[in-house]
Design an enzyme around this catalytic site. Structure first.
Site, mmCIF file in Angstrom:
data_model
loop_
_atom_site.group_PDB
_atom_site.id
_atom_site.type_symbol
_atom_site.label_atom_id
_atom_site.label_comp_id
_atom_site.label_asym_id
_atom_site.label_seq_id
_atom_site.Cartn_x
_atom_site.Cartn_y
_atom_site.Cartn_z
ATOM 1 N N ARG A 133 25.700 9.026 19.326
ATOM 2 C CA ARG A 133 26.606 10.155 19.557
ATOM 3 C C ARG A 133 27.427 10.503 18.326
ATOM 4 O O ARG A 133 27.893 11.635 18.184
ATOM 5 C CB ARG A 133 27.478 9.896 20.783
ATOM 6 C CG ARG A 133 26.663 9.931 22.084
ATOM 7 C CD ARG A 133 27.489 9.536 23.290
ATOM 8 N NE ARG A 133 28.075 8.216 23.149
ATOM 9 C CZ ARG A 133 27.507 7.082 23.576
ATOM 10 N NH1 ARG A 133 26.343 7.115 24.179
ATOM 11 N NH2 ARG A 133 28.108 5.926 23.411
ATOM 12 N N GLU A 153 28.264 -8.811 21.237
ATOM 13 C CA GLU A 153 28.758 -9.787 22.207
ATOM 14 C C GLU A 153 27.725 -10.885 22.443
ATOM 15 O O GLU A 153 28.052 -12.057 22.552
ATOM 16 C CB GLU A 153 29.092 -9.080 23.524
ATOM 17 C CG GLU A 153 29.798 -9.963 24.517
ATOM 18 C CD GLU A 153 30.218 -9.207 25.762
ATOM 19 O OE1 GLU A 153 30.691 -9.864 26.691
ATOM 20 O OE2 GLU A 153 30.065 -7.973 25.813
#
Length: 173
Positions: free
Chosen positions: A58, A95
């Site tokens: 994006r 993560e």
């Protein structure tokens, strides 16, 4: 413009406990999109950068629109294997594991002023990797702009003294 009224939040996506900030609702609103682009570039209007780096995916949308408004070049920072010519690569921690980001080696000239644009700044890991990539170009990073910042994840702490500009902040999940 109150962008929070336009941006949709989707609880439980992509997994329970996550509140996804969905900017696609802003993209479908031409007035909001035009306003967001103007607000993102406002601090850079008087002294435009030579290049805007947009982060996949994006960040491409907002970065390219900002580059057009400022009359400067656009450089995509992409996932590995997507760019056809010689690239620089930087890996970063996620993560659960690692990822990488790449840019064409000829995309930015030494001394160019560069603005990084992305849609959402969370932990700051991807932007941090782009900052490391940009050191290979011997350019000047003049700022980082994001439509949304998740302040509770403290991503901006990874940007050092580089000016950071966000249009919308969320202070909690």
């Amino acid at each position: 413009m109150d962008y929070k009224q336009i941006i949709r939040q989707v609880p439980g996506f992509p997994k329970p406990g996550i509140n996804f900030i969905d900017v696609t609702t802003l993209l479908t609103n031409p007035q909001a999109m035009a306003s967001a682009v103007k607000d993102l570039i406002a601090p850079y209007k008087a002294s435009p950068p030579d290049r805007i780096v947009g982060i996949e995916a994006r960040g491409f949308i907002f970065g390219a629109a900002c580059a057009l408004e400022l009359g400067c070049g656009f450089v995509p920072a992409r996932k590995p294997g997507k760019l056809p010519a010689a690239t620089y690569t930087e890996s970063y921690e996620l993560e659960y594991g690692t990822d990488s980001i790449e840019m064409h080696q000829d995309a930015i000239a030494p001394g160019n002023k560069v603005l990084i644009v992305d849609d959402l700044i969370a932990t700051g890991g991807t932007v941090e990797a782009v900052l490391k990539l940009l050191k290979k170009f011997d350019c000047e990073v003049v700022g980082i702009a994001g439509l949304v910042e998740l302040t509770f994840l403290n991503g901006r702490a990874k940007f050092g003294d580089i000016p950071f500009h966000a249009l919308v902040t969320y202070d909690s999940e």
